[in-house]
Design a protein around this motif. Structure first.
Motif, PDB file in Angstrom:
ATOM      1  N   THR A  14      52.377 104.270  72.568  1.00 10.85           N
ATOM      2  CA  THR A  14      51.366 103.549  73.347  1.00 10.85           C
ATOM      3  C   THR A  14      51.984 103.045  74.646  1.00 10.85           C
ATOM      4  OG1 THR A  14      51.837 101.391  72.345  1.00 10.85           O
ATOM      5  CG2 THR A  14      50.144 102.751  71.282  1.00 10.85           C
ATOM      6  N   LEU A  15      51.138 102.902  75.651  1.00 10.64           N
ATOM      7  CA  LEU A  15      51.507 102.282  76.925  1.00 10.64           C
ATOM      8  C   LEU A  15      50.243 101.650  77.477  1.00 10.64           C
ATOM      9  CD1 LEU A  15      53.139 101.654  79.480  1.00 10.64           C
ATOM     10  CD2 LEU A  15      52.697 103.985  80.245  1.00 10.64           C
ATOM     11  N   ASP A  16      50.245 100.333  77.572  1.00 14.47           N
ATOM     12  CA  ASP A  16      49.106  99.595  78.113  1.00 14.47           C
ATOM     13  C   ASP A  16      49.628  98.587  79.115  1.00 14.47           C
ATOM     14  OD1 ASP A  16      46.963 100.697  76.409  1.00 14.47           O
ATOM     15  OD2 ASP A  16      48.062  99.701  74.800  1.00 14.47           O
ATOM     16  N   TYR A  17      48.848  98.358  80.162  1.00 18.18           N
ATOM     17  CA  TYR A  17      49.256  97.365  81.133  1.00 18.18           C
ATOM     18  C   TYR A  17      48.046  96.745  81.798  1.00 18.18           C
ATOM     19  CZ  TYR A  17      48.559 101.042  84.599  1.00 18.18           C
ATOM     20  OH  TYR A  17      48.028 102.039  85.367  1.00 18.18           O
ATOM     21  N   ASN A  18      48.311  95.624  82.445  1.00 12.96           N
ATOM     22  CA  ASN A  18      47.288  94.960  83.241  1.00 12.96           C
ATOM     23  C   ASN A  18      47.995  94.287  84.397  1.00 12.96           C
ATOM     24  OD1 ASN A  18      47.933  92.058  82.636  1.00 12.96           O
ATOM     25  ND2 ASN A  18      47.548  92.783  80.561  1.00 12.96           N
ATOM     26  N   GLY A  19      47.222  93.926  85.392  1.00  9.28           N
ATOM     27  CA  GLY A  19      47.846  93.265  86.524  1.00  9.28           C
ATOM     28  C   GLY A  19      46.854  92.882  87.589  1.00  9.28           C
ATOM     29  N   LYS A  20      47.429  92.447  88.684  1.00  8.17           N
ATOM     30  CA  LYS A  20      46.619  91.956  89.795  1.00  8.17           C
ATOM     31  C   LYS A  20      47.339  92.269  91.103  1.00  8.17           C
ATOM     32  CE  LYS A  20      44.351  87.788  91.296  1.00  8.17           C
ATOM     33  NZ  LYS A  20      43.298  87.169  90.527  1.00  8.17           N
ATOM     34  N   THR A  21      46.555  92.636  92.102  1.00  3.93           N
ATOM     35  CA  THR A  21      47.081  92.815  93.449  1.00  3.93           C
ATOM     36  C   THR A  21      46.330  91.869  94.375  1.00  3.93           C
ATOM     37  OG1 THR A  21      47.674  95.123  93.093  1.00  3.93           O
ATOM     38  CG2 THR A  21      47.382  94.438  95.366  1.00  3.93           C
ATOM     39  N   VAL A  22      47.087  91.109  95.159  1.00  2.00           N
ATOM     40  CA  VAL A  22      46.497  90.219  96.146  1.00  2.00           C
ATOM     41  C   VAL A  22      46.911  90.745  97.518  1.00  2.00           C
ATOM     42  CG1 VAL A  22      46.388  87.865  97.046  1.00  2.00           C
ATOM     43  CG2 VAL A  22      46.629  88.250  94.575  1.00  2.00           C
ATOM     44  N   THR A  23      45.916  91.130  98.309  1.00  2.48           N
ATOM     45  CA  THR A  23      46.158  91.660  99.651  1.00  2.48           C
ATOM     46  C   THR A  23      45.662  90.645 100.670  1.00  2.48           C
ATOM     47  OG1 THR A  23      45.838  93.904  98.835  1.00  2.48           O
ATOM     48  CG2 THR A  23      45.729  93.598 101.220  1.00  2.48           C
ATOM     49  N   ASN A  24      46.517  90.302 101.637  1.00  3.38           N
ATOM     50  CA  ASN A  24      46.156  89.375 102.696  1.00  3.38           C
ATOM     51  C   ASN A  24      46.370  90.090 104.023  1.00  3.38           C
ATOM     52  OD1 ASN A  24      45.875  87.332 104.588  1.00  3.38           O
ATOM     53  ND2 ASN A  24      47.014  85.830 103.376  1.00  3.38           N
ATOM     54  N   ALA A  25      45.266  90.403 104.686  1.00  2.00           N
ATOM     55  CA  ALA A  25      45.330  91.076 105.986  1.00  2.00           C
ATOM     56  C   ALA A  25      44.556  90.239 106.994  1.00  2.00           C
ATOM     57  CB  ALA A  25      44.746  92.478 105.901  1.00  2.00           C
ATOM     58  N   GLN A  26      45.251  89.660 107.939  1.00  2.29           N
ATOM     59  CA  GLN A  26      44.673  88.843 109.001  1.00  2.29           C
ATOM     60  C   GLN A  26      43.768  87.743 108.436  1.00  2.29           C
ATOM     61  OE1 GLN A  26      42.770  91.753 111.495  1.00  2.29           O
ATOM     62  NE2 GLN A  26      44.699  92.360 112.451  1.00  2.29           N
TER      63      GLN A  26
END
Length: 172
Positions: free
Chosen positions: A40-52
Protein backbone atom coordinates in the motif's frame (compact mmCIF):
# COMPACT_ATOMS: atom_id res chain seq x y z
CA UNK A 1 -2.12 21.64 -12.82
CA UNK A 2 -0.58 18.45 -14.26
CA UNK A 3 2.91 19.72 -13.32
CA UNK A 4 1.78 20.31 -9.73
CA UNK A 5 0.18 16.85 -9.62
CA UNK A 6 3.39 15.19 -10.78
CA UNK A 7 5.30 17.21 -8.17
CA UNK A 8 2.96 15.88 -5.47
CA UNK A 9 3.62 12.33 -6.65
CA UNK A 10 7.38 12.80 -6.66
CA UNK A 11 7.34 14.27 -3.17
CA UNK A 12 5.24 11.46 -1.84
CA UNK A 13 7.06 8.61 -3.50
CA UNK A 14 9.24 9.16 -0.55
CA UNK A 15 6.61 7.82 2.11
CA UNK A 16 3.21 9.08 5.91
CA UNK A 17 2.99 10.02 9.44
CA UNK A 18 0.61 11.20 12.12
CA UNK A 19 0.19 7.56 13.05
CA UNK A 20 -0.44 6.69 16.67
CA UNK A 21 0.21 2.97 16.21
CA UNK A 22 2.74 1.44 18.55
CA UNK A 23 6.10 0.74 16.97
CA UNK A 24 7.02 -2.92 16.53
CA UNK A 25 10.66 -2.86 15.43
CA UNK A 26 13.16 -5.68 15.44
CA UNK A 27 16.42 -4.90 17.15
CA UNK A 28 18.95 -4.38 14.37
CA UNK A 29 19.30 -3.15 10.80
CA UNK A 30 20.00 -6.61 9.38
CA UNK A 31 16.27 -7.30 9.85
CA UNK A 32 15.40 -4.86 7.05
CA UNK A 33 17.87 -6.42 4.59
CA UNK A 34 16.11 -8.28 1.79
CA UNK A 35 13.42 -7.84 -0.85
CA UNK A 36 10.20 -6.07 0.12
CA UNK A 37 7.11 -5.95 -2.15
CA UNK A 38 5.02 -2.77 -2.04
CA UNK A 39 1.50 -3.45 -0.72
CA UNK A 40 0.00 0.00 0.00
CA UNK A 41 0.95 3.64 -0.51
CA UNK A 42 -1.37 6.42 0.63
CA UNK A 43 -0.70 10.07 1.20
CA UNK A 44 -2.32 13.41 1.78
CA UNK A 45 -1.11 16.94 1.88
CA UNK A 46 -1.55 20.58 1.20
CA UNK A 47 0.03 23.16 -1.07
CA UNK A 48 -0.14 26.85 -0.23
CA UNK A 49 0.72 29.16 -3.14
CA UNK A 50 1.24 32.88 -2.57
CA UNK A 51 1.61 34.96 -5.72
CA UNK A 52 1.52 38.75 -5.36
CA UNK A 53 -0.60 38.52 -2.20
CA UNK A 54 -3.07 36.02 -3.70
CA UNK A 55 -3.11 32.86 -1.57
CA UNK A 56 -4.40 29.64 -3.06
CA UNK A 57 -4.72 26.47 -0.97
CA UNK A 58 -4.82 23.04 -2.56
CA UNK A 59 -5.52 19.84 -0.62
CA UNK A 60 -4.72 16.46 -2.13
CA UNK A 61 -5.08 12.76 -1.44
CA UNK A 62 -3.22 10.03 -3.30
CA UNK A 63 -4.14 6.34 -3.30
CA UNK A 64 -1.85 3.85 -5.04
CA UNK A 65 -3.09 1.03 -7.23
CA UNK A 66 -1.50 -1.41 -9.70
CA UNK A 67 1.36 -1.73 -7.24
CA UNK A 68 4.01 -3.82 -8.89
CA UNK A 69 7.31 -2.80 -7.33
CA UNK A 70 9.90 -4.06 -4.90
CA UNK A 71 12.56 -2.46 -2.75
CA UNK A 72 15.72 -4.44 -2.11
CA UNK A 73 17.72 -3.37 0.93
CA UNK A 74 21.35 -4.44 0.41
CA UNK A 75 24.16 -4.35 3.00
CA UNK A 76 27.81 -3.36 2.62
CA UNK A 77 27.17 -1.00 0.93
CA UNK A 78 23.73 -0.05 2.23
CA UNK A 79 21.94 0.56 -1.08
CA UNK A 80 18.20 0.39 -1.85
CA UNK A 81 17.35 -0.92 -5.33
CA UNK A 82 13.84 -0.27 -6.62
CA UNK A 83 12.21 -2.24 -9.42
CA UNK A 84 8.77 -1.85 -10.96
CA UNK A 85 6.12 0.84 -10.80
CA UNK A 86 2.73 1.84 -9.39
CA UNK A 87 -0.12 4.17 -10.28
CA UNK A 88 -1.85 6.84 -8.19
CA UNK A 89 -5.42 8.08 -8.06
CA UNK A 90 -4.86 11.74 -7.17
CA UNK A 91 -7.77 13.79 -5.83
CA UNK A 92 -7.09 17.53 -5.56
CA UNK A 93 -9.35 20.26 -4.18
CA UNK A 94 -8.58 23.87 -5.14
CA UNK A 95 -10.94 26.79 -4.49
CA UNK A 96 -13.77 24.40 -3.64
CA UNK A 97 -13.40 22.46 -6.90
CA UNK A 98 -12.37 18.81 -6.71
CA UNK A 99 -10.72 16.93 -9.55
CA UNK A 100 -9.42 13.41 -9.81
CA UNK A 101 -6.80 12.07 -12.17
CA UNK A 102 -4.86 8.86 -12.60
CA UNK A 103 -1.09 8.99 -12.91
CA UNK A 104 0.16 5.66 -14.17
CA UNK A 105 3.40 3.69 -14.25
CA UNK A 106 5.33 5.80 -11.74
CA UNK A 107 8.78 4.51 -10.86
CA UNK A 108 9.31 4.27 -7.14
CA UNK A 109 12.92 5.21 -6.31
CA UNK A 110 16.28 5.25 -7.95
CA UNK A 111 19.23 3.64 -6.17
CA UNK A 112 19.51 5.29 -2.76
CA UNK A 113 21.64 4.74 0.33
CA UNK A 114 20.06 3.83 3.64
CA UNK A 115 20.84 3.58 7.34
CA UNK A 116 18.74 2.53 10.32
CA UNK A 117 18.89 3.83 13.88
CA UNK A 118 16.22 2.16 16.04
CA UNK A 119 12.88 3.15 14.48
CA UNK A 120 14.33 5.71 12.06
CA UNK A 121 15.21 4.75 8.49
CA UNK A 122 17.29 7.43 6.76
CA UNK A 123 17.26 7.35 2.95
CA UNK A 124 19.69 9.58 1.04
CA UNK A 125 20.19 10.28 -2.63
CA UNK A 126 19.95 13.01 -5.21
CA UNK A 127 21.39 15.52 -2.76
CA UNK A 128 18.55 15.02 -0.26
CA UNK A 129 18.03 12.96 2.85
CA UNK A 130 14.74 11.85 4.41
CA UNK A 131 14.01 10.24 7.76
CA UNK A 132 11.21 7.69 7.71
CA UNK A 133 9.56 6.42 10.86
CA UNK A 134 9.54 2.64 10.98
CA UNK A 135 6.00 2.07 12.24
CA UNK A 136 6.35 -1.70 12.05
CA UNK A 137 9.19 -4.08 11.17
CA UNK A 138 8.77 -7.81 11.63
CA UNK A 139 10.14 -10.78 9.74
CA UNK A 140 7.39 -10.39 7.14
CA UNK A 141 6.04 -6.84 7.37
CA UNK A 142 7.48 -3.34 7.00
CA UNK A 143 5.42 -0.18 7.47
CA UNK A 144 6.99 3.27 6.99
CA UNK A 145 5.70 6.79 7.44
CA UNK A 146 7.08 10.22 6.66
CA UNK A 147 6.10 13.87 6.67
CA UNK A 148 7.88 16.24 4.35
CA UNK A 149 7.71 19.96 3.76
CA UNK A 150 9.11 21.44 0.57
CA UNK A 151 9.48 25.14 -0.21
CA UNK A 152 9.58 25.67 -3.98
CA UNK A 153 9.55 29.47 -3.90
CA UNK A 154 11.03 31.33 -6.85
CA UNK A 155 10.63 34.60 -8.75
CA UNK A 156 8.26 36.14 -6.19
CA UNK A 157 5.95 33.13 -6.01
CA UNK A 158 5.89 31.13 -2.79
CA UNK A 159 4.86 27.47 -3.02
CA UNK A 160 4.92 25.46 0.21
CA UNK A 161 3.93 21.79 0.01
CA UNK A 162 3.39 19.48 2.98
CA UNK A 163 3.01 15.73 2.41
CA UNK A 164 2.18 12.92 4.83
CA UNK A 165 2.63 9.42 3.42
CA UNK A 166 2.38 5.87 4.70
CA UNK A 167 3.39 2.69 2.93
CA UNK A 168 3.51 -0.97 3.70
CA UNK A 169 5.55 -3.87 2.34
CA UNK A 170 5.68 -7.64 2.66
CA UNK A 171 8.96 -9.57 2.74
CA UNK A 172 9.58 -11.77 -0.30
Amino acid sequence: MRKLSILFIMLTAIFTSCNTESVDVLSNSEDIVGIWKGITLDYNGKTVTNAQGQIINADFIGEAYDMNYTLTFNENPNIIVSEGSYSIKLTTTVLGQTSTQDLENIEFLEAETWSQNNNTLTVSGGGKSYDYKIVKLTENELKLSVSTEEDLSQQGVSILTTVNAIMSFSKQ
